[in-house]
Design a protein around this motif. Structure first.
Motif, PDB file in Angstrom:
ATOM      1  N   THR A 411       0.749  -1.375  -0.021  1.00  0.00           N
ATOM      2  CA  THR A 411      -0.023  -0.110   0.049  1.00  0.00           C
ATOM      3  C   THR A 411       0.647   1.300  -0.129  1.00  0.00           C
ATOM      4  O   THR A 411       2.074   1.034   0.275  1.00  0.00           O
ATOM      5  N   THR A 412       0.165   2.304  -0.129  1.00  0.00           N
ATOM      6  CA  THR A 412       0.929   3.770  -0.241  1.00  0.00           C
ATOM      7  C   THR A 412       0.895   4.263   1.208  1.00  0.00           C
ATOM      8  O   THR A 412      -0.214   4.285   1.880  1.00  0.00           O
ATOM      9  N   PRO A 413       1.871   4.741   1.628  1.00  0.00           N
ATOM     10  CA  PRO A 413       2.014   5.727   2.966  1.00  0.00           C
ATOM     11  C   PRO A 413       0.876   6.838   3.171  1.00  0.00           C
ATOM     12  O   PRO A 413       0.700   7.327   2.025  1.00  0.00           O
ATOM     13  N   HIS A 414       0.328   6.851   4.348  1.00  0.00           N
ATOM     14  CA  HIS A 414      -0.466   8.023   4.585  1.00  0.00           C
ATOM     15  C   HIS A 414      -1.804   7.815   3.682  1.00  0.00           C
ATOM     16  O   HIS A 414      -2.276   9.104   3.275  1.00  0.00           O
ATOM     17  N   THR A 415      -2.126   6.739   3.704  1.00  0.00           N
ATOM     18  CA  THR A 415      -3.525   6.861   2.752  1.00  0.00           C
ATOM     19  C   THR A 415      -4.557   6.102   3.705  1.00  0.00           C
ATOM     20  O   THR A 415      -4.057   5.188   4.375  1.00  0.00           O
ATOM     21  N   GLU A 416      -5.826   6.129   3.430  1.00  0.00           N
ATOM     22  CA  GLU A 416      -6.705   5.228   3.812  1.00  0.00           C
ATOM     23  C   GLU A 416      -6.608   3.605   3.684  1.00  0.00           C
ATOM     24  O   GLU A 416      -6.778   2.866   4.500  1.00  0.00           O
ATOM     25  N   GLU A 417      -6.105   3.304   2.512  1.00  0.00           N
ATOM     26  CA  GLU A 417      -5.963   2.066   2.191  1.00  0.00           C
ATOM     27  C   GLU A 417      -4.655   1.345   2.936  1.00  0.00           C
ATOM     28  O   GLU A 417      -4.808   0.298   3.557  1.00  0.00           O
ATOM     29  N   ARG A 418      -3.728   2.403   3.204  1.00  0.00           N
ATOM     30  CA  ARG A 418      -2.768   1.909   4.273  1.00  0.00           C
ATOM     31  C   ARG A 418      -3.193   1.580   5.663  1.00  0.00           C
ATOM     32  O   ARG A 418      -2.891   0.572   6.207  1.00  0.00           O
ATOM     33  N   ALA A 419      -3.813   2.642   6.050  1.00  0.00           N
ATOM     34  CA  ALA A 419      -4.624   2.457   7.395  1.00  0.00           C
ATOM     35  C   ALA A 419      -5.189   1.244   7.472  1.00  0.00           C
ATOM     36  O   ALA A 419      -5.276   0.492   8.297  1.00  0.00           O
ATOM     37  N   ALA A 420      -6.269   0.730   6.569  1.00  0.00           N
ATOM     38  CA  ALA A 420      -6.954  -0.276   6.573  1.00  0.00           C
ATOM     39  C   ALA A 420      -6.116  -1.728   6.466  1.00  0.00           C
ATOM     40  O   ALA A 420      -6.606  -2.504   7.094  1.00  0.00           O
ATOM     41  N   ALA A 421      -5.119  -1.826   5.834  1.00  0.00           N
ATOM     42  CA  ALA A 421      -4.463  -2.571   5.641  1.00  0.00           C
ATOM     43  C   ALA A 421      -3.478  -3.005   6.797  1.00  0.00           C
ATOM     44  O   ALA A 421      -3.554  -4.271   7.303  1.00  0.00           O
ATOM     45  N   VAL A 422      -3.127  -2.048   7.481  1.00  0.00           N
ATOM     46  CA  VAL A 422      -2.292  -2.397   8.779  1.00  0.00           C
ATOM     47  C   VAL A 422      -3.323  -2.723   9.775  1.00  0.00           C
ATOM     48  O   VAL A 422      -2.921  -3.582  10.421  1.00  0.00           O
ATOM     49  N   HIS A 423      -4.513  -2.002   9.795  1.00  0.00           N
ATOM     50  CA  HIS A 423      -5.413  -2.753  10.865  1.00  0.00           C
ATOM     51  C   HIS A 423      -5.885  -4.176  10.673  1.00  0.00           C
ATOM     52  O   HIS A 423      -5.828  -5.070  11.387  1.00  0.00           O
ATOM     53  N   GLU A 424      -6.176  -4.501   9.137  1.00  0.00           N
ATOM     54  CA  GLU A 424      -6.247  -5.927   8.917  1.00  0.00           C
ATOM     55  C   GLU A 424      -5.345  -6.849   9.306  1.00  0.00           C
ATOM     56  O   GLU A 424      -5.131  -7.932   9.676  1.00  0.00           O
ATOM     57  N   ALA A 425      -3.890  -6.334   9.134  1.00  0.00           N
ATOM     58  CA  ALA A 425      -2.514  -7.111   9.263  1.00  0.00           C
ATOM     59  C   ALA A 425      -2.674  -7.362  10.890  1.00  0.00           C
ATOM     60  O   ALA A 425      -2.279  -8.543  11.339  1.00  0.00           O
ATOM     61  N   THR A 426      -3.110  -6.381  11.738  1.00  0.00           N
ATOM     62  CA  THR A 426      -3.091  -6.718  13.210  1.00  0.00           C
ATOM     63  C   THR A 426      -4.031  -7.762  13.342  1.00  0.00           C
ATOM     64  O   THR A 426      -3.695  -8.666  14.226  1.00  0.00           O
ATOM     65  N   ARG A 427      -5.347  -7.846  12.831  1.00  0.00           N
ATOM     66  CA  ARG A 427      -6.274  -8.881  12.924  1.00  0.00           C
ATOM     67  C   ARG A 427      -5.829 -10.271  12.490  1.00  0.00           C
ATOM     68  O   ARG A 427      -5.945 -11.216  12.992  1.00  0.00           O
ATOM     69  N   GLN A 428      -4.991 -10.231  11.221  1.00  0.00           N
ATOM     70  CA  GLN A 428      -4.442 -11.402  10.649  1.00  0.00           C
ATOM     71  C   GLN A 428      -3.388 -12.000  11.482  1.00  0.00           C
ATOM     72  O   GLN A 428      -3.341 -13.210  11.866  1.00  0.00           O
TER      73      GLN A 428
END
Length: 500
Positions: A411-428
């Protein structure tokens, strides 16, 4: 901390239906520095403290058979060495199988709520244990069933770790998860230290005297049943649920398709599987090779109850060190060093075993002869425990780091996509912790079985052969760690360059 407005740039999520109330936190943003400093850290620390207590109790109940089995013969139960090793192995098998559903329970019911349930379930193995050890006529298969229920305590680890993983920011996960795991792991050491005193089987190096009225194993079970009630009440009053910690089992099981889940499972078999397996087997290893019961009450040679707790204690205390070192130097480097230490010190343990005389007839003369090698055996074995503890901490640092790195690289830094991906990574990564913990704990079942080795007549020969196999396995784990996470020319270059 109960507002529900979402902020996709900081990982906050609105509360799902039915996940709000006094003990539900609906706005949790640990990666937001201002949020973390203005109350987030305090809440996370409070939940960590009581998570450690509940997990500590779970580990104690899980390993209650590891040392109590060594006293069963004195209680009038005619079990041989192979039967005793199976009794200490069964809780590890059940505990490993329960870790996966226990991990799923955190997002399904909430970390606080499941801590209450899992602590209450510890009343089953403790009260059954208290009953059966007072019935000398109880058949062996009943003991096996009741020992298996102690696996409830092993499942607590996965749910506790998955829960704490949601509370802390990525930069502090290694230390937080290391402390949480170490607090639980210390339960193994303390039950092995205190159970002989509580049941009247032994004192503590002359500082505490054994009760003169004889051995009463049920007292230990009653004590842990009472502590289980305390854990339920403490979780109800002092812990919280996170509404953002939500996922379905189907979503969580997606991690089984990720190759990294299985690589880390292999490594965790080597670190945690060794820790829990050796902890379960150590009292019997000392008893069989270095001690005989005559003359009573302390027998001849090395009394196992004095030293059985040391291995688990060392492994527990070095686990947060492994997490701290991983935060500083990278989890893969520390894990590789840990496996290197396990190879070297396991070979040295094996060397001391080659100097021992087999003691199948419990001969006092043999026990005295073997006793001279016990300090070497103990010192090298404790170094194995220390290495496994460091490896436990570093591998658990690697798990969330791997999933987060993969999310960031996609993902691209400082984007909503990055934030969502990092949150999903925590769940995973929380789901992966459950799977990896379940697979890794199987080592705790296999190690006592390897020592029992019913196909080998001489128990000492079986022990030597087991350590040869373990050494070879640690070499494989070291090679895998280097090839996947450290060798720059490997297919996992992206992970290696990220300092996993």
């Amino acid at each position: 901390m109960t507002t529900t407005a979402p902020d996709p740039t900081t990982n906050a999520t609105p509360a799902p239906s039915g996940r709000s109330g006094r003990h539900w936190i609906t706005d949790w943003r640990p990666e937001d520095a201002e949020f973390w400093e203005n109350g987030g850290r305090r809440v996370a620390r409070r939940n960590l403290v009581w998570s450690i207590f509940a997990e500590h109790l779970g580990f104690s109940v899980w390993l209650i058979w590891s040392v109590s089995s060594a006293f069963l013969v004195a209680q009038g139960f005619a079990f041989d060495a192979q039967q005793l090793f199976l009794l200490v192995a069964l809780p590890n098998l059940v505990g490993s199988l329960l870790r996966l559903p226990y991990t799923f329970a955190v997002p399904r019911f909430g970390g606080r709520n499941w801590t209450m349930v899992s602590a209450a379930l510890l009343l089953v193995p403790t009260l059954l244990f208290a009953h059966v050890v007072q019935q000398p006529g109880t058949p062996y298969w009943v003991f096996c069933v009741i020992a298996a229920t102690a696996g409830f305590g092993g499942g607590n680890f996965a749910s506790s770790m998955a829960n704490i993983n949601f509370f802390y920011p990525a930069a502090q996960k290694g230390a937080a998860l290391g402390l949480n795991a170490a607090g639980g792991n210390l339960g193994v050491s303390l039950v092995q230290l205190l159970l002989p005193v509580v049941v009247g089987g032994a004192g503590i190096f002359g500082l505490v005297r054994a009760r003169e009225s004889g051995i009463d194993l049920q007292y230990a079970a009653y004590a842990y049943a009472a502590l289980a009630v305390v854990a339920v009440v403490a979780a109800a009053l002092r812990m919280d649920n996170l509404s953002s910690a939500v996922s379905s089992p189907r979503e969580q099981l997606r991690v089984v398709r990720n190759r990294q889940t299985w690589v880390m499972s292999l490594l965790y078999v080597g670190t945690f599987g060794s820790f829990i397996g050796y902890s379960a087997a150590m009292p019997l290893l000392i008893k069989i090779n270095f001690w005989v019961p005559d003359p009573a009450p302390l027998g001849t040679g090395v009394f196992f109850a004095y030293y059985a707790f040391l291995g688990a204690g060392v492994g527990s205390l070095t686990r947060p060190l492994g997490g701290w070192l991983a935060d500083r130097f990278g989890g893969a480097r520390v894990t590789l060093a840990a496996f290197g230490g396990m190879v070297v010190f396991t070979l040295l343990v094996l060397w001391t075993l080659t100097r021992l005389t087999p003691n199948p007839s419990a001969d006092p003369a043999v026990a005295l002869d073997n006793r001279s090698w016990f300090p070497w055996f103990l010192a090298f074995f404790l170094c194995v425990f220390a290495s496994s503890g460091i490896g436990n901490g570093s591998t658990y640092k690697m798990i969330p780091a791997i999933f987060r790195t993969e999310a960031e690289r996609a993902t691209t830094p400082h984007t909503e996509e990055r934030a969502a991906a990092v949150h999903e990574a925590t769940r995973q990564s929380s789901a992966a912790i459950g799977i990896i913990g379940a697979v890794g704990a199987i080592g705790g079942f296999l190690i006592p079985l390897a020592f029992a080795a019913p196909w080998v007549e001489d128990p000492l020969a079986a022990t030597r052969g087991a350590f040869v196999v373990f050494t070879c396995f640690y070499l494989v784990c070291a090679a895998v760690t280097y090839a996947v996470y450290l060798r720059r020319s490997s297919a996992a270059t992206s992970l290696a360059s990220a300092g996993i």
